[in-house]
Design a protein around this motif. Structure first.
Motif, PDB file in Angstrom:
ATOM      1  N   ASP A  98      10.807-125.119 -11.111  1.00  0.00           N
ATOM      2  CA  ASP A  98       9.979-124.862 -12.299  1.00  0.00           C
ATOM      3  C   ASP A  98       8.495-124.719 -11.991  1.00  0.00           C
ATOM      4  O   ASP A  98       7.692-124.546 -12.911  1.00  0.00           O
ATOM      5  CB  ASP A  98      10.187-125.958 -13.347  1.00  0.00           C
ATOM      6  N   ARG A  99       8.112-124.775 -10.712  1.00  0.00           N
ATOM      7  CA  ARG A  99       6.702-124.580 -10.379  1.00  0.00           C
ATOM      8  C   ARG A  99       6.449-123.087 -10.243  1.00  0.00           C
ATOM      9  O   ARG A  99       6.967-122.431  -9.343  1.00  0.00           O
ATOM     10  CB  ARG A  99       6.363-125.289  -9.069  1.00  0.00           C
ATOM     11  N   ILE A 100       5.631-122.527 -11.142  1.00  0.00           N
ATOM     12  CA  ILE A 100       5.328-121.105 -11.078  1.00  0.00           C
ATOM     13  C   ILE A 100       3.870-120.861 -10.698  1.00  0.00           C
ATOM     14  O   ILE A 100       3.375-119.740 -10.783  1.00  0.00           O
ATOM     15  CB  ILE A 100       5.673-120.385 -12.402  1.00  0.00           C
ATOM     16  N   ASP A 101       3.207-121.956 -10.253  1.00  0.00           N
ATOM     17  CA  ASP A 101       1.847-121.830  -9.750  1.00  0.00           C
ATOM     18  C   ASP A 101       1.879-121.763  -8.227  1.00  0.00           C
ATOM     19  O   ASP A 101       2.907-121.486  -7.636  1.00  0.00           O
ATOM     20  CB  ASP A 101       0.992-123.000 -10.252  1.00  0.00           C
ATOM     21  N   ARG A 102       0.733-122.032  -7.592  1.00  0.00           N
ATOM     22  CA  ARG A 102       0.632-121.879  -6.147  1.00  0.00           C
ATOM     23  C   ARG A 102       0.257-123.190  -5.467  1.00  0.00           C
ATOM     24  O   ARG A 102      -0.546-123.965  -6.005  1.00  0.00           O
ATOM     25  CB  ARG A 102      -0.428-120.822  -5.787  1.00  0.00           C
ATOM     26  N   MET A 103       0.829-123.414  -4.291  1.00  0.00           N
ATOM     27  CA  MET A 103       0.404-124.537  -3.465  1.00  0.00           C
ATOM     28  C   MET A 103      -0.932-124.210  -2.803  1.00  0.00           C
ATOM     29  O   MET A 103      -1.856-125.022  -2.781  1.00  0.00           O
ATOM     30  CB  MET A 103       1.454-124.844  -2.407  1.00  0.00           C
ATOM     31  N   LEU A 116       0.336-118.991  -1.030  1.00  0.00           N
ATOM     32  CA  LEU A 116       1.687-119.550  -1.036  1.00  0.00           C
ATOM     33  C   LEU A 116       2.096-120.036  -2.420  1.00  0.00           C
ATOM     34  O   LEU A 116       1.720-121.136  -2.835  1.00  0.00           O
ATOM     35  CB  LEU A 116       1.772-120.705  -0.034  1.00  0.00           C
ATOM     36  N   PRO A 117       2.890-119.265  -3.147  1.00  0.00           N
ATOM     37  CA  PRO A 117       3.454-119.770  -4.403  1.00  0.00           C
ATOM     38  C   PRO A 117       4.439-120.902  -4.123  1.00  0.00           C
ATOM     39  O   PRO A 117       5.118-120.904  -3.095  1.00  0.00           O
ATOM     40  CB  PRO A 117       4.189-118.542  -4.986  1.00  0.00           C
ATOM     41  N   TYR A 118       4.525-121.855  -5.045  1.00  0.00           N
ATOM     42  CA  TYR A 118       5.511-122.927  -4.893  1.00  0.00           C
ATOM     43  C   TYR A 118       6.928-122.375  -4.806  1.00  0.00           C
ATOM     44  O   TYR A 118       7.817-123.003  -4.217  1.00  0.00           O
ATOM     45  CB  TYR A 118       5.408-123.913  -6.060  1.00  0.00           C
ATOM     46  N   ASP A 119       7.137-121.193  -5.367  1.00  0.00           N
ATOM     47  CA  ASP A 119       8.472-120.606  -5.356  1.00  0.00           C
ATOM     48  C   ASP A 119       8.946-120.275  -3.946  1.00  0.00           C
ATOM     49  O   ASP A 119      10.134-120.053  -3.729  1.00  0.00           O
ATOM     50  CB  ASP A 119       8.471-119.344  -6.232  1.00  0.00           C
ATOM     51  N   HIS A 159      17.413-120.133  -4.992  1.00  0.00           N
ATOM     52  CA  HIS A 159      16.479-120.347  -3.892  1.00  0.00           C
ATOM     53  C   HIS A 159      15.589-121.569  -4.095  1.00  0.00           C
ATOM     54  O   HIS A 159      15.452-122.091  -5.187  1.00  0.00           O
ATOM     55  CB  HIS A 159      15.619-119.097  -3.656  1.00  0.00           C
ATOM     56  N   SER A 160      15.014-122.002  -2.950  1.00  0.00           N
ATOM     57  CA  SER A 160      14.035-123.092  -2.898  1.00  0.00           C
ATOM     58  C   SER A 160      14.595-124.419  -3.392  1.00  0.00           C
ATOM     59  O   SER A 160      13.912-125.192  -4.067  1.00  0.00           O
ATOM     60  CB  SER A 160      12.763-122.701  -3.669  1.00  0.00           C
ATOM     61  N   THR A 161      15.836-124.713  -3.021  1.00  0.00           N
ATOM     62  CA  THR A 161      16.498-125.949  -3.409  1.00  0.00           C
ATOM     63  C   THR A 161      16.444-126.970  -2.269  1.00  0.00           C
ATOM     64  O   THR A 161      15.886-126.720  -1.200  1.00  0.00           O
ATOM     65  CB  THR A 161      17.982-125.694  -3.717  1.00  0.00           C
ATOM     66  N   TYR A 162      17.084-128.131  -2.511  1.00  0.00           N
ATOM     67  CA  TYR A 162      17.490-129.007  -1.423  1.00  0.00           C
ATOM     68  C   TYR A 162      18.799-128.424  -0.868  1.00  0.00           C
ATOM     69  O   TYR A 162      18.771-127.509  -0.079  1.00  0.00           O
ATOM     70  CB  TYR A 162      17.653-130.449  -1.910  1.00  0.00           C
ATOM     71  N   SER A 215      14.596-108.926  -1.406  1.00  0.00           N
ATOM     72  CA  SER A 215      13.401-109.425  -0.732  1.00  0.00           C
ATOM     73  C   SER A 215      12.956-110.735  -1.331  1.00  0.00           C
ATOM     74  O   SER A 215      13.034-110.931  -2.534  1.00  0.00           O
ATOM     75  CB  SER A 215      12.270-108.391  -0.878  1.00  0.00           C
ATOM     76  N   HIS A 216      12.506-111.674  -0.473  1.00  0.00           N
ATOM     77  CA  HIS A 216      11.996-112.954  -0.937  1.00  0.00           C
ATOM     78  C   HIS A 216      10.649-113.224  -0.298  1.00  0.00           C
ATOM     79  O   HIS A 216      10.496-113.159   0.879  1.00  0.00           O
ATOM     80  CB  HIS A 216      12.965-114.099  -0.586  1.00  0.00           C
TER      81      HIS A 216
END
Length: 471
Positions: free
Chosen positions: A218-223, A227-230, A256-259, A470-471
């Motif tokens: 649910d993070r749609i911002d950026r680290m 680098l987006p959190y996605d 994507h981007s799971t444990y 593409s990711h």
């Protein structure tokens, strides 16, 4: 008269020793604007900061610093330790910035609902009013998006989730035994970090070629700016199929981007546990697909970049048909294999089959097998590219290209359109240089009998149309 004018100019010009009221003395900012990317309405954002410098040569006093729209936009600001809250009228007075000094400003946002289907621009200005009467502004902005919110969803009867609006899941979704949850095409579910899907009943993910189902954090911002959190692994808990769960189908999904993206518990191998078709499983801080003593089909799918093995099969029966398994996990050099399959006396591997598939990665050997030879087991590879040392087995291995670590593909990277380790962007479509181009068996030539598949079965599971994304 000229002398008097010069004295007055000196009196009101920038000076190291006083707070100036000259309109030529101004603040400098580390940014012109603060952008908080796209955020969900009514969900707090991360904190952004910027610096305010005084390079004028004289002290500057801000008589007032305020949010131009007050409390209308949901921005929260702290200036040099002073919070612009309701009790202060969303402003602060008499902030001093001495010559050569600086102050730091912190900005957060919890936006109100915009009552629209699509994101809308939200703006405010942070206004610095100097004692000279000069006003300087820093723009604050974000795109805000209304989302549905659900907490601790219990599915105890047949249910459908289908929404064009984003849906944030807190606490997770539990599908009870005897119930079926269907997730419709075009639906995107945003899972909070503690949330995933626990399936005791049945899960049907029914995307299609033009409308994937997307399951993500649910993070749609950026680290960071780049680098987006996605693109960061470990953002949510993934999907867990328990012992009582059978006949699950995931078709045209982006997970994507799971444990652990998909975990299948030990069950009756005479019944299909999961068919994963036309899907992408990418960037996991655990396994991509981990199956224990289950019957699992993975067809026309991409499973890539995981801390543990991309696909791990422990006993049971599993087929990997027309897939890309690529292990370029960027966050830990101690990454697992692209493919592992294990046979033990207590968890026998009845059959593992891999056909028309590319299995590669950074390491010299990305195919791992742990087999107890005292227990009978079966494996079969046909028309695959495998990054592992060659074996001599003409019965169970047919038309395999053994990828030499010393070849020109630079650790398997050059099979693909793009592997950008700086921006952590990956495009797993085949590059024209890949040795996999044109090497697959045609659909009508697949060894259906050897694979235990009826020739009329494949249309029912909607496979053989997959193009990696593409990711």
């Amino acid at each position: 008269m000229i002398v008097s004018s010069l004295l007055l100019a000196l009196l009101f010009s920038c000076s190291d020793d006083e707070f100036s009221t000259s309109t030529s003395c101004r603040l400098s900012f580390s940014v012109d604007s603060v952008a908080l990317d796209t955020v969900f309405s009514q969900v707090p954002t991360v904190t952004k900061t910027f610096w305010v410098y005084n390079k004028s040569g004289s002290g500057i006093r801000c008589s007032n610093i305020r949010l131009e729209k007050g409390n209308q936009t949901g921005f929260r600001v702290n200036v040099d330790g002073s919070y612009l809250g309701a009790s202060e009228g969303y402003q602060v007075n008499d902030i001093e910035v001495r010559s050569g000094d600086s102050i730091r400003v912190f900005v957060e946002l919890t936006s109100p609902a915009n009552h629209r289907e699509e994101p809308s621009l939200l703006e405010d200005n942070l206004v610095f009013s100097l004692e000279s009467g000069v006003q300087q502004r820093v723009n604050l902005n974000a795109w805000t998006w209304d989302a549905l919110s659900r907490t601790d969803m219990l599915i105890n009867r047949d249910s459908v989730i289908s929404s064009s609006r984003p849906m944030i899941i807190y606490g997770g979704i539990t599908v009870a035994e005897g119930a079926t949850l269907t997730i419709g095409a075009g639906t995107t579910l945003y899972f909070h970090q503690d949330a995933g899907i626990d399936v005791y009943g049945r899960l049907l993910v029914e995307g299609d070629a033009s409308n994937n189902v997307v399951l993500r954090g649910d993070r749609i911002d950026r680290m960071f700016d780049y680098l987006p959190y996605d693109r960061v692994s470990g953002q949510w808990q993934g999907i867990h199929f328990y012992e009582s769960s059978y006949d699950n189908v995931i078709n045209y999904a982006d997970i994507h981007s799971t444990y652990n993206a998909i975990v299948c518990d030990s069950s009756d191998v005479g019944r299909v546990k999961l068919r994963l078709c036309n899907s992408v499983v990418h960037n996991c801080q655990g396994y991509g697909v981990h199956s224990t003593h289950s019957y699992v089909d993975i067809v026309n799918s991409q499973v890539t970049n995981t801390l543990e093995s991309c696909v791990s099969v422990v006993g049971g029966w599993a087929r990997v048909l027309q897939c890309t398994l690529a292990q370029f996990y960027p966050y830990d050099a101690n990454r697992g294999a692209a493919l592992s399959f294990n046979n033990t006396p207590t968890i026998p591997l009845y059959a593992f089959q891999c056909v028309n598939s590319l299995v590669t990665g950074y390491a010299d050997d990305v195919v791992m097998s742990v087999a107890d030879t005292t227990t009978a087991y079966s494996y079969y590879f046909d028309h695959c590219i495998l990054r592992t040392p060659a074996i001599s087995d003409t019965v169970n291995v047919k038309d395999v290209i053994w990828e030499d670590p010393k070849d020109s593909l630079a650790g398997g990277v050059r099979h693909f359109k793009d592997v950008d380790i700086d921006l952590l962007k990956y495009d797993f479509r085949l590059d024209s240089l890949s040795t996999a181009v044109g090497k697959a068996l045609p659909l009508d030539s697949l060894p259906f009998d050897r694979l235990g598949i009826r020739r009329d079965e494949h249309p029912d599971i909607g496979c053989y149309e997959f193009v990696p994304s593409s990711h």
